[in-house]
Design an enzyme around this catalytic site. Structure first.
Site, mmCIF file in Angstrom:
data_model
loop_
_atom_site.group_PDB
_atom_site.id
_atom_site.type_symbol
_atom_site.label_atom_id
_atom_site.label_comp_id
_atom_site.label_asym_id
_atom_site.label_seq_id
_atom_site.Cartn_x
_atom_site.Cartn_y
_atom_site.Cartn_z
ATOM 1 N N SER A 56 -8.168 -23.661 53.950
ATOM 2 C CA SER A 56 -7.953 -23.578 52.508
ATOM 3 C C SER A 56 -6.688 -22.792 52.186
ATOM 4 O O SER A 56 -6.371 -21.800 52.856
ATOM 5 C CB SER A 56 -9.159 -22.868 51.892
ATOM 6 O OG SER A 56 -8.876 -22.465 50.584
ATOM 7 N N TYR A 66 -14.904 -15.947 50.504
ATOM 8 C CA TYR A 66 -14.746 -17.353 50.896
ATOM 9 C C TYR A 66 -13.423 -17.531 51.646
ATOM 10 O O TYR A 66 -13.376 -18.080 52.747
ATOM 11 C CB TYR A 66 -14.793 -18.263 49.657
ATOM 12 C CG TYR A 66 -14.164 -19.611 49.892
ATOM 13 C CD1 TYR A 66 -14.807 -20.553 50.685
ATOM 14 C CD2 TYR A 66 -12.913 -19.928 49.354
ATOM 15 C CE1 TYR A 66 -14.210 -21.778 50.945
ATOM 16 C CE2 TYR A 66 -12.315 -21.144 49.607
ATOM 17 C CZ TYR A 66 -12.968 -22.073 50.395
ATOM 18 O OH TYR A 66 -12.378 -23.281 50.659
ATOM 19 N N LYS A 106 -12.566 -18.352 55.756
ATOM 20 C CA LYS A 106 -11.721 -19.445 56.278
ATOM 21 C C LYS A 106 -10.622 -18.877 57.177
ATOM 22 O O LYS A 106 -10.301 -19.438 58.222
ATOM 23 C CB LYS A 106 -11.103 -20.237 55.122
ATOM 24 C CG LYS A 106 -12.103 -21.115 54.382
ATOM 25 C CD LYS A 106 -12.525 -22.293 55.233
ATOM 26 C CE LYS A 106 -13.577 -23.155 54.556
ATOM 27 N NZ LYS A 106 -14.002 -24.299 55.367
HETATM 28 C C1 UD1 Z 1 -10.693 -22.455 45.002
HETATM 29 C C2 UD1 Z 1 -9.934 -22.023 46.210
HETATM 30 C C3 UD1 Z 1 -9.626 -23.223 47.062
HETATM 31 C C4 UD1 Z 1 -10.908 -23.916 47.424
HETATM 32 C C5 UD1 Z 1 -11.649 -24.301 46.179
HETATM 33 C C6 UD1 Z 1 -12.987 -24.847 46.602
HETATM 34 C C7 UD1 Z 1 -8.629 -20.037 45.673
HETATM 35 C C8 UD1 Z 1 -7.342 -19.520 45.184
HETATM 36 N N1 UD1 Z 1 -8.707 -21.370 45.770
HETATM 37 O O1 UD1 Z 1 -9.792 -23.226 44.257
HETATM 38 O O2 UD1 Z 1 -9.005 -22.822 48.244
HETATM 39 O O3 UD1 Z 1 -10.632 -25.043 48.206
HETATM 40 O O4 UD1 Z 1 -11.843 -23.161 45.359
HETATM 41 O O5 UD1 Z 1 -13.949 -24.691 45.677
HETATM 42 O O6 UD1 Z 1 -9.492 -19.282 45.995
HETATM 43 N N2 UD1 Z 1 -10.903 -23.183 35.895
HETATM 44 C C9 UD1 Z 1 -11.155 -23.073 34.547
HETATM 45 N N3 UD1 Z 1 -12.382 -23.425 34.089
HETATM 46 C C10 UD1 Z 1 -13.385 -23.865 34.913
HETATM 47 C C11 UD1 Z 1 -13.114 -23.983 36.302
HETATM 48 C C12 UD1 Z 1 -11.872 -23.619 36.757
HETATM 49 O O7 UD1 Z 1 -10.286 -22.664 33.779
HETATM 50 O O8 UD1 Z 1 -14.496 -24.152 34.434
HETATM 51 C C13 UD1 Z 1 -9.570 -22.816 36.400
HETATM 52 C C14 UD1 Z 1 -9.607 -21.738 37.454
HETATM 53 O O9 UD1 Z 1 -9.580 -20.471 36.887
HETATM 54 C C15 UD1 Z 1 -8.342 -22.079 38.257
HETATM 55 C C16 UD1 Z 1 -8.227 -23.593 38.130
HETATM 56 O O10 UD1 Z 1 -9.031 -23.962 37.011
HETATM 57 O O11 UD1 Z 1 -7.235 -21.493 37.667
HETATM 58 C C17 UD1 Z 1 -8.728 -24.325 39.342
HETATM 59 O O12 UD1 Z 1 -10.016 -23.812 39.664
HETATM 60 P P1 UD1 Z 1 -10.958 -24.462 40.753
HETATM 61 O O13 UD1 Z 1 -11.049 -25.919 40.549
HETATM 62 O O14 UD1 Z 1 -12.228 -23.666 40.768
HETATM 63 O O15 UD1 Z 1 -10.183 -24.256 42.124
HETATM 64 P P2 UD1 Z 1 -9.520 -22.936 42.740
HETATM 65 O O16 UD1 Z 1 -10.234 -21.700 42.315
HETATM 66 O O17 UD1 Z 1 -8.063 -23.018 42.550
#
Ligand code: UD1
Length: 358
Positions: A136, A160, A164
């Protein structure tokens, strides 16, 4: 369906851990489509067995066997390797929710690291020497702006990500001592989207942690509003920037990795990303365009453990294998929406499939 013959010398039977999960199920379709035999091991802790019926429907071929087990169960896992002549393993099985990992760190280390060492033991005992490991981009942590290549230092910010990173360290060290082992660690940025058939997609148990499935569930009316976590990041629109990658591009890279493992030794690490950063609001706008309706949202507090920006420099894998993603954010949203429309409640209610319980 497009059957392309396997490369000469490529592995014939691939064991896929976590093969019923989001990326795992798409990988199974791609492997079946390209002539591999596929054995699935999954504990269904965040997946449903029914998904494999759909994998077979799309591929027009059967998965060789499906075992419902926790890969930390060494006796049960060993029995799977006894029963099948496994040529290579693609290892997806892991807990993957960043927020949950901060509440359950011990479980994350136990499951992700313990699962990986148990798998390595079974591979060693059965002389299976090829492994593709699902890593990841989160291993980089808060690395500041700009695309990150594989030489960026690892600074995981949550259990998490740390689990990894620890798996990568263990794999690298085992490769140094078990010198015929060949490992490819693929550090994904943000895989999303769905199979273009609309039969396979992302269907997390309970409330989605990840952005795209949450947006899709708002679009289809299952959830009222999206919470945008943080509007005060140092990014162009104040929301966090990520590098989204279509799941079909992601699994294609795994298949190429398997081909490349034949005849190789030691470990290599590659980023899988597009090099394009998209903010949360970019994703909302792209999804709205795909589904033809607005996505209501509220900007709320930042989510603990999140970083402002993570974008891949994925040129190394392009140079090594010629792999480049070909599907953009619009295609990811179109395919995710297609899946959500056809399956408003995910896989719930689809025909049950029996798996072999060890
Ligand atoms: C995270 C991990 C990534 C992993 C993935 C698996 C980090 C930096 N990245 O991705 O390596 O493969 O999880 O689950 O730890 N968001 C919202 N609203 C929501 C959900 C998300 O605003 O309801 C935002 C989050 O704050 C983030 C972006 O959308 O900024 C992407 O979030 P998400 O899809 O959860 O992925 P990551 O956290 O980037």
């Amino acid at each position: 369906m497009n059957h392309i013959p396997r490369n000469a010398g490529a592995p014939a039977t691939v064991l896929v851990t976590g093969g019923a999960g989001f990326i795992g199920s798409h990988a199974c379709v791609d492997l079946l489509d390209h002539g591999y035999e596929v054995i699935v091991v999954d504990d269904h802790s965040n997946s449903t067995p029914q998904v494999l019926n759909r994998v077979e429907r799309i591929a027009g071929r059967f998965v060789g066997a499906v075992y419902e087990l926790d890969i930390r169960d060494r006796r049960a896992l060993s029995a799977v390797f006894d029963r099948h002549r496994v040529d290579a393993v693609v290892h997806f099985a892991a807990h993957k929710a960043v927020g949950e990992s901060t509440r359950m760190p011990v479980e994350y280390y136990d499951n992700n690291l313990g699962g990986t060492t148990s798998l390595l033991a079974a591979m060693r005992d059965h002389d299976v020497r090829r492994l593709v490991f699902s890593s990841s981009c989160s291993v980089y942590g808060d690395a500041g702006g700009g695309p990150l290549d594989e030489s960026a230092p690892a600074r995981p910010t949550n259990p998490y990500a740390a689990s990894k990173w620890l798996c990568e360290r263990v794999l690298a060290d085992v490769c140094r001592h078990w010198t015929c082992l060949a490992v490819l660690c693929l550090r994904y940025f943000n895989p999303t989207g769905a199979h273009p058939s609309g039969l396979l997609g992302e269907d997390p148990n309970g409330e989605p942690d990840n952005l795209m499935p949450y947006v899709a569930q708002v679009a289809v009316g299952r959830r009222k509003r999206l919470r945008v976590f943080g509007g005060d990041y140092p990014t162009p629109d104040g929301t966090a920037v990520r590098d989204y990658l279509h799941v079909m591009d992601t699994v294609e890279a795994h298949r190429i990795a398997l081909d490349r493992l034949s005849g190789s030794r030691g470990m290599r690490v590659f980023n899988l990303g597009s090099g394009q950063g998209s903010s949360v609001l970019d994703v909302v706008a792209a999804f709205s365009a795909a589904c033809g309706r607005p996505i209501p949202y509220d900007v709320v507090e930042r989510r603990p453990g999140d970083v402002p920006e993570l974008v891949a420099d994925a040129r190394a894998v392009g140079r090594a294998w010629g792999w480049r993603p070909t599907r953009d954010l619009a295609a990811m949203c179109r395919d995710a929406w297609h899946f959500q429309q056809l399956n408003p409640h995910g896989y719930a209610g689809s025909a049950r499939r029996p798996s072999i319980k060890e």
